[in-house]
Scaffold this active site. Sequence first.
Site, PDB file in Angstrom:
ATOM      1  N   LYS A   1      -6.752  -0.939   0.133  1.00 22.37           N
ATOM      2  CA  LYS A   1      -6.297   0.530   0.610  1.00 22.37           C
ATOM      3  C   LYS A   1      -7.539   1.478   0.521  1.00 22.37           C
ATOM      4  O   LYS A   1      -7.347   2.829   0.914  1.00 22.37           O
ATOM      5  CB  LYS A   1      -5.348   0.939  -0.857  1.00 22.37           C
ATOM      6  CG  LYS A   1      -4.203   0.043  -0.789  1.00 22.37           C
ATOM      7  CD  LYS A   1      -3.288   0.601  -1.777  1.00 22.37           C
ATOM      8  CE  LYS A   1      -1.945  -0.206  -1.770  1.00 22.37           C
ATOM      9  NZ  LYS A   1      -2.254  -1.376  -2.502  1.00 22.37           N
TER      10      LYS A   1
HETATM   11  C1  LIG Z   1      -0.960  -2.469  -1.828  1.00 20.66           C
HETATM   12  C2  LIG Z   1      -1.221  -3.852  -2.465  1.00 20.66           C
HETATM   13  C3  LIG Z   1      -0.600  -4.858  -1.870  1.00 20.66           C
HETATM   14  C4  LIG Z   1       0.749  -4.479  -0.980  1.00 20.66           C
HETATM   15  O1  LIG Z   1       0.344  -3.923   0.158  1.00 20.66           O
HETATM   16  P1  LIG Z   1       1.329  -3.236   1.165  1.00 20.66           P
HETATM   17  O2  LIG Z   1       0.967  -2.546   2.387  1.00 20.66           O
HETATM   18  O3  LIG Z   1       2.133  -2.229   0.166  1.00 20.66           O
HETATM   19  O4  LIG Z   1       2.381  -4.301   1.742  1.00 20.66           O
HETATM   20  C5  LIG Z   1      -0.961  -6.048  -1.966  1.00 20.66           C
HETATM   21  N1  LIG Z   1      -2.158  -6.573  -2.649  1.00 20.66           N
HETATM   22  C6  LIG Z   1      -2.718  -5.439  -3.436  1.00 20.66           C
HETATM   23  C7  LIG Z   1      -3.940  -5.760  -4.262  1.00 20.66           C
HETATM   24  C8  LIG Z   1      -2.370  -4.156  -3.028  1.00 20.66           C
HETATM   25  O5  LIG Z   1      -3.073  -3.073  -3.923  1.00 20.66           O
END
Ligand SMILES: *Cc1c(COP(=O)(O)O)cnc(C)c1O
Length: 433
Positions: free
Chosen positions: A107
């Site tokens: 993210k």
């Molecule tokens: C946010 C997250 C996900 C899921 O991603 P999405 O875009 O919400 O589907 C998977 N793994 C980790 C470690 C995350 O932080």
Amino acid sequence: MKYYSTNKQAPVADLQEAVVKGLASDKGLFMPESIKPLPKEFFDQIETMSFQEISYRVADAFFGEDIPAETLKKIVYDTLSFDVPLVNVTEEIYSLELFHGPTLAFKDVGGRFMARLLGYFIKKQGQKDVNVLVATSGDTGSAVANGFLGVEGIHVYVLYPKGKVSEIQEKQFTTLGQNITAIEVDGTFDDCQALVKSAFMDKELNAHLSLTSANSINVARFLPQSFYYFYAYAQLKKLGKADNVVVCVPSGNFGNITAGLFGKRMGLPISRFIASNNKNDIFYQYLKTGKYTPQPSVATIANAMDVGDPSNFARVLDLYGGSHEAIVKEVSGATYTDEQISETVQWVYNKTHYLLDPHGACGYRALSENLKPGETGVFLETAHPAKFLETVEKIIGEKVDIPAKLQAFMHGEKKTVPMEKDFASFKQYLMNV
Ligand SMILES: *Cc1c(COP(=O)(O)O)cnc(C)c1O
């Protein structure tokens, strides 16, 4: 570029409005009016380009009409100051390591990109100051807070459930200071999310403050995630493995995989996708039955995917014109229990010494069970295993090294604003900031 709402009941918005508002006025998600294919010459030489060069071409297709080229280039290059390596794990399965950013989470890219884009609108386009509200169960808060740290004209409020995030996660957004305020809510993650939602809907509050969301509903956070898929393809092409690529995405709110589906629409030659879920298998059930039935989320060891009503499902549906048949042609699903996730982390570690985190383990496992002869599989390793230290150490029975980047956060002093879970208290607090 104009952005329409998936609910089709709101007027189209320009990029600035879509980013500043986050959600359309009819509560739908913004979608770009067109998804521009990239030319053949781009794919012909993609393996000779850097991550930044590739990403700039992708960003230009989405944002080039609205942002001056030099500015957009700088936003992309500043955002991507780290690598996203592709690592072979077993035979035809590769891990795309998305965890080399400042908070070791995928993210980071969306968080940093959105912060810089919003910063540009505030500085250059006369946008008044913006307040970003983000509810987190751990990972989103740190990536968003670190992405926005020090950006002028933006204040970030991270709401998190008191006592329910790990110490490392908590330190990543409670020790920053400056324009980041951590709000420690006496409640659950769902309570935090409800407070944020109520704030967006409160007329008086919105007349007083400009509020936006930095969750993956925001186009500026979710679209840049498409960069990963192009770069994965480029790295596979360099290895001579790009002919029949299957990408598997550990999914929660489905922002990441939706960005990949956009990439395919732009011409990226990926054969098919797999969305891997933990026990929160709403999407998996949808693929099987054609019916979308949100459920309360259940807690798992891959907790960033504990989502019972994935917000980007509306975008997936819209992208395929609402057709279940069209979706299942390109996307399949998988779902795993905590036991299966643990088993996978342990098995891969014992066999290869590659340490998966619980989310990546869902990705690896789905490929290992579904890959056909002649296909090359890539799963997105969405977090560094040290972010889920206790879980991972318990599974493999060994200590896990904590990367220096993560350790650095541990020295800071935690500062939070304590908050009750009722909206009246939160509103009063925001009215007075
Ligand atoms: C946010 C997250 C996900 C899921 O991603 P999405 O875009 O919400 O589907 C998977 N793994 C980790 C470690 C995350 O932080």
